[in-house]
Design a protein around this motif. Structure first.
Motif, PDB file in Angstrom:
ATOM      1  N   ASP A  83     -39.021   2.281 -41.376  1.00  0.00           N
ATOM      2  CA  ASP A  83     -37.594   2.417 -41.088  1.00  0.00           C
ATOM      3  C   ASP A  83     -36.767   2.423 -42.367  1.00  0.00           C
ATOM      4  N   ALA A  89     -37.152   5.801 -43.930  1.00  0.00           N
ATOM      5  CA  ALA A  89     -36.393   6.798 -43.181  1.00  0.00           C
ATOM      6  C   ALA A  89     -34.898   6.669 -43.460  1.00  0.00           C
ATOM      7  N   ARG A  90     -34.418   5.424 -43.596  1.00  0.00           N
ATOM      8  CA  ARG A  90     -32.997   5.240 -43.888  1.00  0.00           C
ATOM      9  C   ARG A  90     -32.643   5.787 -45.269  1.00  0.00           C
ATOM     10  N   ALA A 147     -34.261   8.177 -46.916  1.00  0.00           N
ATOM     11  CA  ALA A 147     -34.350   9.641 -46.850  1.00  0.00           C
ATOM     12  C   ALA A 147     -33.127  10.227 -46.150  1.00  0.00           C
ATOM     13  N   ARG A 148     -32.668   9.582 -45.080  1.00  0.00           N
ATOM     14  CA  ARG A 148     -31.514  10.114 -44.343  1.00  0.00           C
ATOM     15  C   ARG A 148     -30.242  10.050 -45.178  1.00  0.00           C
ATOM     16  N   MET A 149     -30.013   8.925 -45.869  1.00  0.00           N
ATOM     17  CA  MET A 149     -28.792   8.800 -46.671  1.00  0.00           C
ATOM     18  C   MET A 149     -28.804   9.760 -47.855  1.00  0.00           C
ATOM     19  N   SER A 178     -30.353  12.628 -47.893  1.00  0.00           N
ATOM     20  CA  SER A 178     -30.171  13.972 -47.333  1.00  0.00           C
ATOM     21  C   SER A 178     -28.707  14.243 -47.018  1.00  0.00           C
ATOM     22  N   LEU A 179     -27.992  13.236 -46.501  1.00  0.00           N
ATOM     23  CA  LEU A 179     -26.578  13.420 -46.188  1.00  0.00           C
ATOM     24  C   LEU A 179     -25.738  13.681 -47.428  1.00  0.00           C
ATOM     25  N   ARG A 186     -40.882  12.921 -47.878  1.00  0.00           N
ATOM     26  CA  ARG A 186     -41.615  11.654 -47.862  1.00  0.00           C
ATOM     27  C   ARG A 186     -43.101  11.931 -48.034  1.00  0.00           C
ATOM     28  N   SER A 194     -37.129  15.446 -43.974  1.00  0.00           N
ATOM     29  CA  SER A 194     -37.466  14.098 -44.434  1.00  0.00           C
ATOM     30  C   SER A 194     -38.437  13.456 -43.484  1.00  0.00           C
TER      31      SER A 194
END
Length: 471
Positions: free
Chosen positions: A48, A51-52, A54-56, A58-59, A66, A91
């Motif tokens: 998690d 993933a957090r 990678a998401r931030m 990407s934004l 990954r 991601s």
């Protein structure tokens, strides 16, 4: 009788009617609790967190990928290839880009984030650019108190470490060496390519942030070792008090940067080499701190290494046959006199030599390092093994003591462990990173058998085990 049965039946219906509202209320309470627990967010785990991140990233406009998860044990350095994610990379785990992926610009930044459990401690080290630091420049920097390898090394904080390189320096991230200082750790790796350094991990994962670290205190200058002649005499007196047969000194002059190399021919036996350098009389001078290695001539096999902060160096090893030993050193305070004092102990008798000189020396080193008395009889048991864990049962006599030693015959070691289980008692010995022999002593009270276990890790190691009865 019929009247009595009617009274009982009416009592049961009344009890059932009273219990129905209670059961309904209990079911309602359980449903409410289940709803609350279902609505509570689950505790974040390592995946998690990755993933957090990678998401931030990407934004913020970065291309993110990954890498597959890693599991690394202590003492095993893992090289991880880092390549820029291709354009449009999702991601998701395993979506790393391929070498030469399109979409990387010359001025972009490449970032690699390694995430582990918050209790895992590890380091990351990048490779220097070609021709960046020569061997001589690296040596001079170390003598000035700077370590170019340490400057490239990134230490983890709360289980996370991030390396960012921009422009041409991205080539340093081609291969990242991960070394685990904890017993073991699982890792998730997030790679991002962006126009500038991405958001910091501490901002995305605030639970991994902590307050400032107090700076280390200044212990002052190292203590002066004293006159060279007095130190040579003390080293020889100490070795003879411990049973050395002879002590032979050899001297040379170090280079202008305090380096040099001895090449000495040594007889078979156990040796202790003390390296001592003269302290210049000038007021302004470099501190004396000799670091040295002992390597087998011809093969270059490492026998021992000294990287301590003491002014003098010390090397301990055993040779199964006469040979040439090379002793390179650095850390002298300029072009001064350096003395190598070789103290020699004889090989213990009844150490088997039919496994080769290397095994003979390693078995003797295990006895010598444990200060065990010399065996007075042939081994009661011998065994040969290879990579992995091996159980060796040995028959013993009640009321007698034994010494077991394991030594490397060929190959390379990352770790060697010898353990014994005897009734309710157990003992073990780890060879460490500077030795190829381990030994353990044990005594039998009423037991007639002992379980010896040898664990070897490395590059095709082959070891031999010997067990001697001790008086």
């Amino acid at each position: 009788m019929a009247a009595a049965r009617g009274v009982v039946e009416r009592g049961r219906r009344a009890a059932s009617g009273m219990a129905r509202p209670a059961r309904t209320a209990a079911l309602t309470l359980l449903a409410v609790l289940a709803g609350l627990s279902a609505g509570e967010p689950a505790r974040a785990d390592l995946s998690d967190d990755a993933a957090r991140v990678a998401r931030m990233w990407s934004l913020s406009g970065a291309r993110v990928a990954r890498l597959p998860s890693l599991f690394i044990e202590h003492g095993r350095t893992r090289l991880v290839a880092i390549t820029p994610p291709p354009a449009g990379t999702a991601s998701a785990p395993g979506a790393a880009g391929t070498p030469g992926a399109a979409g990387a610009k010359a001025d972009e930044c490449l970032t690699a984030a390694f995430l582990a459990s918050r209790i895992v401690e590890f380091t990351l080290e990048t490779s220097p650019l070609a021709g960046d630091v020569s061997a001589l420049e690296g040596l001079v920097q170390r003598l000035r108190g700077r370590d170019p390898d340490e400057e490239r090394r990134v230490h983890s904080v709360a289980g996370a470490a991030v390396i960012t390189r921009c422009g041409p320096a991205r080539e340093e991230l081609g291969r990242v060496a991960v070394e685990v200082l904890s017993p073991r750790g699982a890792f998730d790796v997030v790679v991002a390519s962006s126009s500038g350094p991405p958001e910091r991990i501490e901002a995305i994962l605030p639970e991994r942030a902590f307050g400032p670290v107090a700076p280390r205190g200044d212990p002052g200058r190292p203590a002066e070792p004293g006159p060279l002649d007095a130190r040579v005499v003390r080293a020889a007196r100490r070795a003879r008090a411990e049973g050395a047969l002879r002590v032979v000194p050899t001297d040379m002059s170090s280079s202008v940067v305090g380096t040099g190399q001895f090449s000495v021919k040594l007889a078979e036996g156990c040796h202790r080499i003390d390296l001592m350098a003269e302290v210049p009389s000038a007021t302004v001078r470099r501190a004396t701190d000799l670091d040295a290695e002992a390597r087998e001539g011809g093969t270059g096999r490492l026998l021992d290494r000294d990287r301590s902060d003491a002014p003098d160096g010390r090397l301990d090893f055993c040779l199964g046959e006469p040979g040439v030993v090379e002793v390179p050193f650095l850390g002298a305070a300029g072009p001064v006199k350096v003395v190598l004092s070789d103290a020699q102990w004889p090989l213990p008798p009844f150490v088997p030599g039919h496994f080769g000189a290397r095994a003979r020396g390693n078995l003797a080193a295990a006895l010598h390092r444990r200060h065990a008395p010399a065996p007075r009889a042939q081994p009661i048991a011998e065994a040969v093994g290879a990579q992995g864990d091996t159980l060796v049962p040995v028959q013993v006599e009640p009321g007698r003591c034994y010494f077991a030693a394991a030594g490397l015959v060929r190959g390379e070691l990352r770790g060697l462990r010898l353990s014994v289980e005897l009734g309710d008692h157990a003992g073990r010995d780890d060879a460490g990173d500077r030795s190829e022999g381990a030994g353990v002593a044990f005594c039998s009270e009423l037991e007639e058998s002992a379980a010896l276990r040898v664990g070897a890790r490395g590059n095709s190691p082959v070891w031999v085990l010997a067990v001697w009865p001790m008086d």
